[in-house]
Design an enzyme around this catalytic site. Structure first.
Site, PDB file in Angstrom:
ATOM      1  N   CYS A 160      -1.915   2.916  16.524  1.00  0.00           N
ATOM      2  CA  CYS A 160      -3.035   3.859  16.542  1.00  0.00           C
ATOM      3  C   CYS A 160      -2.785   4.866  17.670  1.00  0.00           C
ATOM      4  O   CYS A 160      -2.590   4.482  18.826  1.00  0.00           O
ATOM      5  CB  CYS A 160      -4.333   3.088  16.794  1.00  0.00           C
ATOM      6  N   ARG A 171       1.399   1.987  -3.575  1.00  0.00           N
ATOM      7  CA  ARG A 171       0.187   2.502  -4.214  1.00  0.00           C
ATOM      8  C   ARG A 171      -0.116   3.916  -3.748  1.00  0.00           C
ATOM      9  O   ARG A 171      -0.588   4.751  -4.529  1.00  0.00           O
ATOM     10  CB  ARG A 171      -0.998   1.568  -3.920  1.00  0.00           C
ATOM     11  N   HIS A 231     -14.933   2.210  -1.531  1.00  0.00           N
ATOM     12  CA  HIS A 231     -13.851   1.340  -1.045  1.00  0.00           C
ATOM     13  C   HIS A 231     -12.819   2.112  -0.230  1.00  0.00           C
ATOM     14  O   HIS A 231     -11.739   1.617   0.035  1.00  0.00           O
ATOM     15  CB  HIS A 231     -13.147   0.633  -2.225  1.00  0.00           C
ATOM     16  N   CYS A 259      -7.631   2.435  12.410  1.00  0.00           N
ATOM     17  CA  CYS A 259      -7.069   1.575  13.460  1.00  0.00           C
ATOM     18  C   CYS A 259      -7.456   0.117  13.223  1.00  0.00           C
ATOM     19  O   CYS A 259      -8.586  -0.186  12.891  1.00  0.00           O
ATOM     20  CB  CYS A 259      -7.622   2.024  14.820  1.00  0.00           C
ATOM     21  N   TYR A 297       0.823  -1.229   0.000  1.00  0.00           N
ATOM     22  CA  TYR A 297       0.000   0.000   0.000  1.00  0.00           C
ATOM     23  C   TYR A 297       0.850   1.269   0.000  1.00  0.00           C
ATOM     24  O   TYR A 297       0.436   2.304  -0.518  1.00  0.00           O
ATOM     25  CB  TYR A 297      -1.006  -0.031   1.161  1.00  0.00           C
ATOM     26  N   CYS A 345      -5.974   4.536  20.553  1.00  0.00           N
ATOM     27  CA  CYS A 345      -6.080   3.441  21.549  1.00  0.00           C
ATOM     28  C   CYS A 345      -4.718   2.892  21.931  1.00  0.00           C
ATOM     29  O   CYS A 345      -4.607   2.087  22.841  1.00  0.00           O
ATOM     30  CB  CYS A 345      -6.984   2.327  21.014  1.00  0.00           C
TER      31      CYS A 345
HETATM   32  N1  APR Z   1     -10.223   3.365 -20.168  1.00  0.00           N
HETATM   33  C1  APR Z   1     -11.379   2.712 -19.852  1.00  0.00           C
HETATM   34  N2  APR Z   1     -11.414   1.483 -19.279  1.00  0.00           N
HETATM   35  C2  APR Z   1     -10.224   0.891 -19.036  1.00  0.00           C
HETATM   36  C3  APR Z   1      -8.977   1.499 -19.322  1.00  0.00           C
HETATM   37  C4  APR Z   1      -9.014   2.794 -19.920  1.00  0.00           C
HETATM   38  N3  APR Z   1      -7.888   3.462 -20.235  1.00  0.00           N
HETATM   39  N4  APR Z   1      -7.981   0.643 -18.945  1.00  0.00           N
HETATM   40  C5  APR Z   1      -8.590  -0.443 -18.419  1.00  0.00           C
HETATM   41  N5  APR Z   1      -9.924  -0.317 -18.483  1.00  0.00           N
HETATM   42  C6  APR Z   1     -10.968  -1.236 -17.997  1.00  0.00           C
HETATM   43  C7  APR Z   1     -10.629  -2.711 -18.105  1.00  0.00           C
HETATM   44  O1  APR Z   1     -11.000  -3.206 -19.385  1.00  0.00           O
HETATM   45  C8  APR Z   1     -11.523  -3.294 -16.981  1.00  0.00           C
HETATM   46  O2  APR Z   1     -12.840  -3.536 -17.459  1.00  0.00           O
HETATM   47  O3  APR Z   1     -11.134  -0.972 -16.628  1.00  0.00           O
HETATM   48  C9  APR Z   1     -11.572  -2.157 -15.967  1.00  0.00           C
HETATM   49  C10 APR Z   1     -10.660  -2.400 -14.778  1.00  0.00           C
HETATM   50  O4  APR Z   1     -11.140  -3.540 -14.101  1.00  0.00           O
HETATM   51  P1  APR Z   1     -10.382  -3.999 -12.761  1.00  0.00           P
HETATM   52  O5  APR Z   1      -8.914  -3.965 -12.988  1.00  0.00           O
HETATM   53  O6  APR Z   1     -11.049  -5.255 -12.304  1.00  0.00           O
HETATM   54  O7  APR Z   1     -10.690  -2.810 -11.728  1.00  0.00           O
HETATM   55  P2  APR Z   1     -12.056  -2.541 -10.978  1.00  0.00           P
HETATM   56  O8  APR Z   1     -13.232  -3.044 -11.743  1.00  0.00           O
HETATM   57  O9  APR Z   1     -12.057  -1.121 -10.581  1.00  0.00           O
HETATM   58  O10 APR Z   1     -11.903  -3.446  -9.635  1.00  0.00           O
HETATM   59  C11 APR Z   1     -12.964  -3.338  -8.685  1.00  0.00           C
HETATM   60  O11 APR Z   1     -11.715  -4.819  -7.243  1.00  0.00           O
HETATM   61  O12 APR Z   1      -9.710  -5.419  -6.276  1.00  0.00           O
HETATM   62  C12 APR Z   1     -10.901  -4.762  -6.055  1.00  0.00           C
HETATM   63  O13 APR Z   1     -11.228  -3.033  -4.532  1.00  0.00           O
HETATM   64  C13 APR Z   1     -10.635  -3.312  -5.764  1.00  0.00           C
HETATM   65  O14 APR Z   1     -11.935  -1.393  -6.396  1.00  0.00           O
HETATM   66  C14 APR Z   1     -11.340  -2.576  -6.891  1.00  0.00           C
HETATM   67  C15 APR Z   1     -12.398  -3.577  -7.326  1.00  0.00           C
END
Ligand code: APR
Length: 274
Positions: free
Chosen positions: A169, A70, A121, A129, A67, A172
């Protein structure tokens, strides 16, 4: 083409209610990795060893290293034209709500009105915490939260991190500071869920705009079908053609950063609603 013209005319339906479902694809053009596509996080890591409370309980340092990367990437990234177009559309439509699965903070930094988006999310700039798993496997916490915390934690980027090194935290003094994002197996914020459910219950012409999500994770994956079931229409923007999967009335295939500003253009001519 005809697809765009028909979408643009539907956008001008009086009293149209718009629900936008946002996924990682919205931020791809900002240089942030998605989860399941090429280069996606879950292509390099097993989500179950990183994005669950059990994983954090077992090795908080390892989860923090993921994280921390990220957080740095998200805080260094810039909103792209799609974030701005959605923010401007939100300011010009009375009945507009975005349900964002993204935790990167880019919609907020694009000026998206806070009352017109729910970060279902959580956010990478939030810390909270973590007191550990109780007997029911539920995460216990004292309720402490820090928003807008963007500086690095004192944790090395690699190597094993002993539990004692994870900041405690401040409230606490026993729980560990954790990323303020929802992990697999954790429940989403009740009041956020209620707000979206209420939005879905109200009748009237509606549109669900699905942008850059693979539709694998619930509850966000169910919103388009819920709108359709109530007589609304569905538009999908994705780099792949996902329209059929979502039962879309319009499926726009391309980069969200290019497509979203284009399809929302008619709304930009409106004055901002106060
Ligand atoms: N423009 C539009 N769509 C795009 C682009 C782009 N430049 N690049 C990728 N995509 C699309 C992909 O084709 C896919 O359908 O975005 C989507 C991304 O899907 P995921 O990677 O599964 O991401 P997401 O759907 O946001 O995941 C949902 O999963 O892991 C958990 O909490 C995490 O919020 C996340 C949730």
């Amino acid at each position: 083409p005809a697809l765009l013209t028909s979408f643009h005319s539907y956008l001008l339906t009086p009293n149209l209610r718009i629900l936008v479902v946002i996924g990682a694809g919205l931020s791809a053009a900002s240089g942030l990795a998605t989860f399941r596509g090429a280069g996606g996080h879950w292509r390099n890591f097993d989500a179950m060893t990183i994005a669950t409370p059990e994983a954090f309980n077992a090795d908080p340092g390892f989860v923090w290293q993921f994280y921390q990367m990220r957080r740095r990437a998200a805080f260094a990234a810039k909103p792209n034209p799609a974030h701005y177009a959605l923010a401007e559309a939100a300011k010009r439509c009375r009945d507009f709500l975005a349900a964002s699965q993204n935790v990167d903070g880019l919609s907020r930094r694009a000026g998206h009105p806070e009352d017109k988006i729910e970060y279902i999310h959580g956010n990478l700039s939030t810390l909270s915490c973590f007191q550990g798993m109780d007997y029911g496997g539920f995460v216990e916490s004292c309720g402490w939260k820090a928003e807008d915390q963007t500086q690095d934690l004192p944790i090395p980027d690699e190597g094993v991190v002993p539990r004692e090194m994870i900041p405690k935290c401040p409230n606490c003094k026993t729980g560990l500071q954790r990323p303020g994002v929802v992990w697999f197996g954790e429940s989403l914020d009740e009041k956020v869920m209620d707000r979206i459910q209420d939005w879905l219950e109200v009748q009237g012409p509606s549109l669900c705009l699905v942008v850059g999500t693979s539709g694998r994770v619930y509850p966000a994956a169910a919103y388009a079908k819920a709108v359709k079931k109530r007589g609304g229409k569905v538009a999908v923007v994705d780099i792949e053609d996902r329209g059929a999967e979502e039962g879309a009335d319009w499926s726009f295939v391309g980069d969200a950063a290019v497509v979203v500003p284009e399809i929302l253009k008619p709304l930009m001519e409106r004055p901002e609603v106060v």
